[in-house]
Enzyme design. Sequence first.
Site, PDB file in Angstrom:
ATOM      1  N   LYS A   1       3.211   0.813  -3.455  1.00 37.55           N
ATOM      2  CA  LYS A   1       2.623   0.842  -4.746  1.00 37.55           C
ATOM      3  C   LYS A   1       2.063   2.090  -5.295  1.00 37.55           C
ATOM      4  CE  LYS A   1      -0.247  -2.064  -3.498  1.00 37.55           C
ATOM      5  NZ  LYS A   1      -0.005  -2.501  -1.819  1.00 37.55           N
TER       6      LYS A   1
ATOM      7  N   ARG B   1      -5.531  -9.118  -5.691  1.00 32.54           N
ATOM      8  CA  ARG B   1      -4.991  -9.305  -4.476  1.00 32.54           C
ATOM      9  C   ARG B   1      -5.497 -10.849  -3.855  1.00 32.54           C
ATOM     10  NH1 ARG B   1      -5.446  -3.966  -2.763  1.00 32.54           N
ATOM     11  NH2 ARG B   1      -4.973  -3.506  -0.610  1.00 32.54           N
TER      12      ARG B   1
ATOM     13  N   ARG C   1       1.387   7.729   7.213  1.00 35.40           N
ATOM     14  CA  ARG C   1       0.209   8.096   6.129  1.00 35.40           C
ATOM     15  C   ARG C   1      -1.087   8.416   6.927  1.00 35.40           C
ATOM     16  NH1 ARG C   1      -0.584   4.130   1.249  1.00 35.40           N
ATOM     17  NH2 ARG C   1      -2.105   2.973   2.691  1.00 35.40           N
TER      18      ARG C   1
ATOM     19  N   ARG D   1      -6.969   8.373   6.459  1.00 37.90           N
ATOM     20  CA  ARG D   1      -7.726   7.364   6.123  1.00 37.90           C
ATOM     21  C   ARG D   1      -8.300   6.571   7.215  1.00 37.90           C
ATOM     22  NH1 ARG D   1      -5.069   3.907   1.187  1.00 37.90           N
ATOM     23  NH2 ARG D   1      -5.645   2.409   2.686  1.00 37.90           N
TER      24      ARG D   1
ATOM     25  N   ARG E   1      -4.653  -5.840   7.999  1.00 42.95           N
ATOM     26  CA  ARG E   1      -4.348  -5.629   6.474  1.00 42.95           C
ATOM     27  C   ARG E   1      -2.961  -6.484   6.148  1.00 42.95           C
ATOM     28  NH1 ARG E   1      -4.542   0.342   6.487  1.00 42.95           N
ATOM     29  NH2 ARG E   1      -3.548   0.438   4.392  1.00 42.95           N
TER      30      ARG E   1
HETATM   31  P1  ADP Z   1      -3.276  -0.538   0.795  1.00 45.25           P
HETATM   32  O1  ADP Z   1      -2.614   0.570   1.161  1.00 45.25           O
HETATM   33  O2  ADP Z   1      -3.812  -1.195   2.041  1.00 45.25           O
HETATM   34  O3  ADP Z   1      -2.942  -1.545  -0.097  1.00 45.25           O
HETATM   35  P2  ADP Z   1      -5.480   0.041  -1.056  1.00 45.25           P
HETATM   36  O4  ADP Z   1      -5.780   1.416  -1.207  1.00 45.25           O
HETATM   37  O5  ADP Z   1      -4.975  -0.662  -1.972  1.00 45.25           O
HETATM   38  O6  ADP Z   1      -4.802   0.055   0.227  1.00 45.25           O
HETATM   39  O7  ADP Z   1      -6.876  -0.859  -0.649  1.00 45.25           O
HETATM   40  C1  ADP Z   1      -7.541  -0.322   0.533  1.00 45.25           C
HETATM   41  C2  ADP Z   1      -8.909  -1.392   0.865  1.00 45.25           C
HETATM   42  O8  ADP Z   1      -9.680  -1.557  -0.271  1.00 45.25           O
HETATM   43  C3  ADP Z   1      -8.278  -2.855   1.198  1.00 45.25           C
HETATM   44  O9  ADP Z   1      -7.888  -2.971   2.314  1.00 45.25           O
HETATM   45  C4  ADP Z   1      -9.467  -3.750   0.637  1.00 45.25           C
HETATM   46  O10 ADP Z   1     -10.430  -3.446   1.802  1.00 45.25           O
HETATM   47  C5  ADP Z   1      -9.877  -2.868  -0.506  1.00 45.25           C
HETATM   48  N1  ADP Z   1      -9.461  -3.564  -1.826  1.00 45.25           N
HETATM   49  C6  ADP Z   1      -8.859  -2.718  -2.629  1.00 45.25           C
HETATM   50  N2  ADP Z   1      -8.475  -3.278  -3.611  1.00 45.25           N
HETATM   51  C7  ADP Z   1      -8.908  -4.787  -3.466  1.00 45.25           C
HETATM   52  C8  ADP Z   1      -8.918  -6.059  -3.942  1.00 45.25           C
HETATM   53  N3  ADP Z   1      -8.148  -5.961  -5.201  1.00 45.25           N
HETATM   54  N4  ADP Z   1      -9.479  -7.095  -3.652  1.00 45.25           N
HETATM   55  C9  ADP Z   1     -10.269  -6.705  -2.483  1.00 45.25           C
HETATM   56  N5  ADP Z   1     -10.309  -5.889  -1.766  1.00 45.25           N
HETATM   57  C10 ADP Z   1      -9.611  -4.762  -2.285  1.00 45.25           C
END
Ligand code: ADP
Length: 190
Positions: free
Chosen positions: A16, A91, A130, A136, A147
Amino acid sequence: MTARRLLLLGAPGAGKGTQAERLVNKLGIPQISTGDMLREAVAVGTEIGVKARDYMERGELVPDEVVIGVAEERLGRDDARAGFILDGFPRTVAQAHALDEMLERMGSGIERCVALVIDEAAVIERLLKRAEIEGRSDDNEETIRNRMRVYQEQTAPLVAYYRENGVLAEVDGMGGIDEVGKRIEEALGA
Ligand code: ADP
């Protein structure tokens, strides 16, 4: 006409963020990544960061009310008026409803939701790679599995939600960055 109020949906590691960046360059509209914003808040140590940190470390979702506030503030900024690419928000179904409400108040709505379809084994491989590159702290194997589970349980239902709203485009997310990028452009009429 190219859709400009966009949402990217897909499992962690589906690409994404990479595809959102590509669209930023192509369409000149901002990427809105709640993950990036939350990581920044954690790094700076803001009140939101303090609330979000433990959830993120465990690979759990940050509570809806925290994330919805973050997204609403960002969507209200001037540069989002001409369009945006949401990446990682919504989400949960509750977040999707909140998003619809906030956009309705602004007199608009989501024009296209691109769901990146990939297989789980490939996702896990990408995430582990990654983890090595970016370091990270939520990219270890146990958290990655968590996740994925959280995605299946709480976020995957949004595919049906946006299908019912008539804005869903499912795109094969397997392949090179440009290959997938071109499929997305096609789905957007870009
Ligand atoms: P990923 O590659 O896991 O999709 P993101 O950078 O989008 O990584 O998100 C990392 C973390 O940030 C998630 O695991 C969650 O804890 C938090 N997070 C991000 N966006 C949301 C959201 N819309 N609702 C709840 N938690 C979120």
